[in-house]
Design a protein around this motif. Sequence first.
Motif, PDB file in Angstrom:
ATOM      1  N   THR A 115       0.831  -1.207   0.000  1.00 58.86           N
ATOM      2  CA  THR A 115       0.000   0.000   0.000  1.00 58.86           C
ATOM      3  C   THR A 115       0.865   1.255   0.000  1.00 58.86           C
ATOM      4  OG1 THR A 115      -1.732  -1.183   1.222  1.00 58.86           O
ATOM      5  CG2 THR A 115      -1.850   1.219   1.218  1.00 58.86           C
ATOM      6  N   ILE A 118       2.613   1.694  -3.506  1.00 60.79           N
ATOM      7  CA  ILE A 118       1.667   2.138  -4.529  1.00 60.79           C
ATOM      8  C   ILE A 118       1.316   3.608  -4.315  1.00 60.79           C
ATOM      9  CG2 ILE A 118      -0.694   1.867  -5.395  1.00 60.79           C
ATOM     10  CD1 ILE A 118      -0.430  -1.135  -4.843  1.00 60.79           C
ATOM     11  N   ALA A 148      -4.528   3.706  -2.921  1.00 64.09           N
ATOM     12  CA  ALA A 148      -3.693   2.512  -2.738  1.00 64.09           C
ATOM     13  C   ALA A 148      -4.321   1.545  -1.741  1.00 64.09           C
ATOM     14  CB  ALA A 148      -2.298   2.928  -2.268  1.00 64.09           C
ATOM     15  N   LYS A 150      -7.442   1.117  -1.147  1.00 63.98           N
ATOM     16  CA  LYS A 150      -8.570   0.434  -1.788  1.00 63.98           C
ATOM     17  C   LYS A 150      -8.093  -0.760  -2.614  1.00 63.98           C
ATOM     18  CE  LYS A 150     -12.095   4.038  -2.294  1.00 63.98           C
ATOM     19  NZ  LYS A 150     -12.936   4.768  -3.283  1.00 63.98           N
ATOM     20  N   TYR A 151      -6.930  -0.613  -3.217  1.00 60.12           N
ATOM     21  CA  TYR A 151      -6.392  -1.689  -4.046  1.00 60.12           C
ATOM     22  C   TYR A 151      -5.843  -2.840  -3.219  1.00 60.12           C
ATOM     23  CZ  TYR A 151      -6.671   0.101  -8.819  1.00 60.12           C
ATOM     24  OH  TYR A 151      -7.122   0.495 -10.043  1.00 60.12           O
ATOM     25  N   GLU A 152      -5.203  -2.534  -2.086  1.00 62.14           N
ATOM     26  CA  GLU A 152      -4.424  -3.545  -1.378  1.00 62.14           C
ATOM     27  C   GLU A 152      -5.051  -4.070  -0.089  1.00 62.14           C
ATOM     28  OE1 GLU A 152      -1.545  -5.219  -2.031  1.00 62.14           O
ATOM     29  OE2 GLU A 152      -1.692  -4.392  -4.050  1.00 62.14           O
ATOM     30  N   VAL A 190      -3.027   1.767 -11.896  1.00 59.32           N
ATOM     31  CA  VAL A 190      -2.557   1.668 -10.513  1.00 59.32           C
ATOM     32  C   VAL A 190      -2.036   0.269 -10.218  1.00 59.32           C
ATOM     33  CG1 VAL A 190      -3.209   1.845  -8.085  1.00 59.32           C
ATOM     34  CG2 VAL A 190      -4.151   3.467  -9.743  1.00 59.32           C
ATOM     35  N   SER A 191      -2.829  -0.725 -10.546  1.00 65.34           N
ATOM     36  CA  SER A 191      -2.480  -2.102 -10.172  1.00 65.34           C
ATOM     37  C   SER A 191      -1.308  -2.659 -10.974  1.00 65.34           C
ATOM     38  CB  SER A 191      -3.696  -3.016 -10.347  1.00 65.34           C
ATOM     39  OG  SER A 191      -4.151  -2.998 -11.686  1.00 65.34           O
TER      40      SER A 191
END
Length: 325
Positions: A115, A118, A148, A150-152, A190-191
């Motif tokens: 996180t 990113i 970040a 939210k993604y991880e 992002v990913s």
Amino acid sequence: MDSDDELFDKVHDIVIDKAPVPRVWPDVSAERARRYHQEVDEIRETFDDEVDPYDTTMVSEYAEDIFEYMADLEENMMPDANYMAIQSEITWEMRQTLVDWLLQVHLRYHMLPETLWIAVNIVDRFLSKRTVSLLKLQLVGVTAMFIAAKYEEILAPSVDEFVYMTERGYTRDEILKGERIVLQVLEFKVSQYCSPYSWMRKISKADDYDIQTRTLSKFLIEVTLLDHRFLRVKPSLIAAIGMYTSRRMLGGDWNEGFVYHSGFTEEYLLPGHQLLVEKLAEKNFTNMAVCQKYAHKKFLKASLYAIEWSRLHINELAAEQMSLE
């Protein structure tokens, strides 16, 4: 309240009057680069890598293809290392302060390592494309961490918690508007970013995942987040520099196993090693959040050891670097 268009300025309003810094570092002659690649290729042809088909964490059946794909993505996800040329109110020192604050937030909320990486990558890529006022710099940082997370994260902090992180310096609406702008500017890429952690796991196979080496190298690669000179360095190379520096600090060598798994020879890593030691030896660097984090017994007091080692060896490393030039 700021509209979406007014929250951040557009980059094309600024004229860049400085030559762009080469994206990928280090800058070496074609002959030296050829020699580096030849040395790595020779080792890869002869080195006997013991593949454990039952090691599900390394998915040996697909690992080579995965890392080839990650290598293809690396340069595309790197920021412009000279982006301060388009900024009128912020400096590299301010960026370091922002990253140091993000490290504190990341630690306070016990978020995953990826996180943080990113978030910083989002900040740097966004600042490569948009000019930002000093008053909005922290908004970029908190928005990047929000995205970040939210993604991880499995349970990401809510937007209200991010408002609290800034001591209510920004409103809920500003963070949500910032999220829209940042994602649009970055085209929702992002990913695709692969942090040095992924590469470090691969390199760690060379010493059978030694806990001291890995813990120290985790600290060292996080130090690079604070140093803008490493914006030109690919994540795979940052991981190798961190592992190499960790090995040197602990009295180990950079044998064929490390060259095989990292793809870099010792000579190629020395310039980055020198930059990292210089950063660690800076006056008052112990005040940085990353140092306080890794001074804890949980992390084997890695920062205290690394800083002491750097201050003892910085002069001899400078001489070593000069001998290579």
